[in-house]
Design an enzyme around this catalytic site. Structure first.
Site, PDB file in Angstrom:
ATOM      1  N   GLU A 138       0.830  -1.200   0.000  1.00  0.00           N
ATOM      2  CA  GLU A 138       0.000   0.000   0.000  1.00  0.00           C
ATOM      3  C   GLU A 138       0.865   1.251   0.000  1.00  0.00           C
ATOM      4  O   GLU A 138       1.662   1.454   0.916  1.00  0.00           O
ATOM      5  CB  GLU A 138      -0.914   0.013   1.229  1.00  0.00           C
ATOM      6  CG  GLU A 138      -1.792   1.246   1.312  1.00  0.00           C
ATOM      7  CD  GLU A 138      -2.654   1.264   2.561  1.00  0.00           C
ATOM      8  OE1 GLU A 138      -3.707   1.918   2.539  1.00  0.00           O
ATOM      9  OE2 GLU A 138      -2.270   0.629   3.572  1.00  0.00           O
ATOM     10  N   GLU A 235     -11.604   1.650   7.284  1.00  0.00           N
ATOM     11  CA  GLU A 235     -10.430   2.083   8.040  1.00  0.00           C
ATOM     12  C   GLU A 235     -10.515   3.596   8.263  1.00  0.00           C
ATOM     13  O   GLU A 235      -9.753   4.378   7.683  1.00  0.00           O
ATOM     14  CB  GLU A 235      -9.137   1.708   7.306  1.00  0.00           C
ATOM     15  CG  GLU A 235      -7.907   1.836   8.196  1.00  0.00           C
ATOM     16  CD  GLU A 235      -6.606   1.649   7.445  1.00  0.00           C
ATOM     17  OE1 GLU A 235      -5.711   0.981   7.992  1.00  0.00           O
ATOM     18  OE2 GLU A 235      -6.469   2.167   6.327  1.00  0.00           O
TER      19      GLU A 235
END
Length: 254
Positions: A138, A235
């Site tokens: 990521e 998230e």
């Protein structure tokens, strides 16, 4: 669409992860089937096992690896990386029965450092492959010198992998902060995405908060839904008293 609650960021007024786990089970406004977690290591494997054995209705989707930047100031050899990070991460992945691990790496001061880290990523994917665990990379917008700060670079890394279990974590928050132009960027990434997470920019709060930069109704319905059928990670930062009813408009039956 299906959503998993990230118990590291949501319900942040509840101090302990195991208590947040129980809170997810007890939510009335939205019934969660799954969770994800950045830092399950705050709780022992045995404590997690006991909790899960008594509450089996939640599926674990994703955990982060131990962050390499918290383990050492050096870029280790793979053997050292395995000892510092991978062995313990695998223990938790097996105990929690997850099939996705976000490989949280470290900072790079130059291209040589970056190449060494990417090589560790490839070896980590090989390490997890026999266990049928997908590895995710990521790009992060919140660490100044993190080795990966470009989704285009992430695509190149995945394309060059010799294993098929290395994919990209597509996070709307980081994507917006790093690049913007979400429509074209998502289309570019479609073949390489292994997991999706969402939160509003710039405050990393509820994705459908209109006081933000991203129209997540468009992002989810027009960009993500046509190609991604797995759980979407929530998230973002919020308390246990915040409503989750907004998720119902993106029901799996829609």
């Amino acid at each position: 669409m299906r959503f998993c609650a990230n118990i590291s960021t949501l319900f942040n007024d509840i101090p302990k992860l195991t208590e947040r786990y129980i809170h997810v089970l007890q939510r009335k406004d939205y019934r969660f089937d799954a969770i994800e977690c950045q830092n399950p290591y705050d709780i022992s494997v045995n404590e997690w096992k006991e909790l899960i054995s008594n509450n089996k209705s939640l599926k674990w989707i994703l955990i982060n690896s131990l962050p390499l930047f918290n383990q050492t100031n050096e870029i280790p050899s793979f053997i050292e990386y395995q000892q510092l990070v991978l062995n313990r991460t695998l223990d938790y992945a097996k105990a929690l029965n997850v099939n996705k691990v976000h490989l949280v790496m470290t900072d790079a001061n130059n291209d040589s450092d970056r190449c060494k880290i990417i090589d560790l990523v490839y070896q980590a994917a090989e390490f997890f492959q026999p266990h049928r665990i997908m590895c995710l990379i990521e790009p992060l917008s919140i660490r100044l010198n993190y080795y990966l700060q470009s989704y285009s670079m992430a695509i190149d890394i995945v394309k060059s992998s010799k294993t098929d279990n290395l994919k990209i974590m597509l996070d709307s928050y980081h994507l917006q902060r790093l690049h913007g132009n979400l429509t074209e960027r998502v289309k570019e990434m479609i073949p390489f995405v292994g997991h999706v997470q969402i939160s509003q920019t710039p405050n990393r709060d509820c994705p459908v908060n209109e006081d933000g930069e991203v129209n997540h109704r468009y992002f989810l319905s027009k960009l993500i839904k046509p190609f991604y059928q797995d759980f979407i990670g929530l998230e973002y930062n919020d308390s246990s008293t915040a409503s989750m009813t907004w998720l119902n408009e993106f029901s799996i039956t829609d």
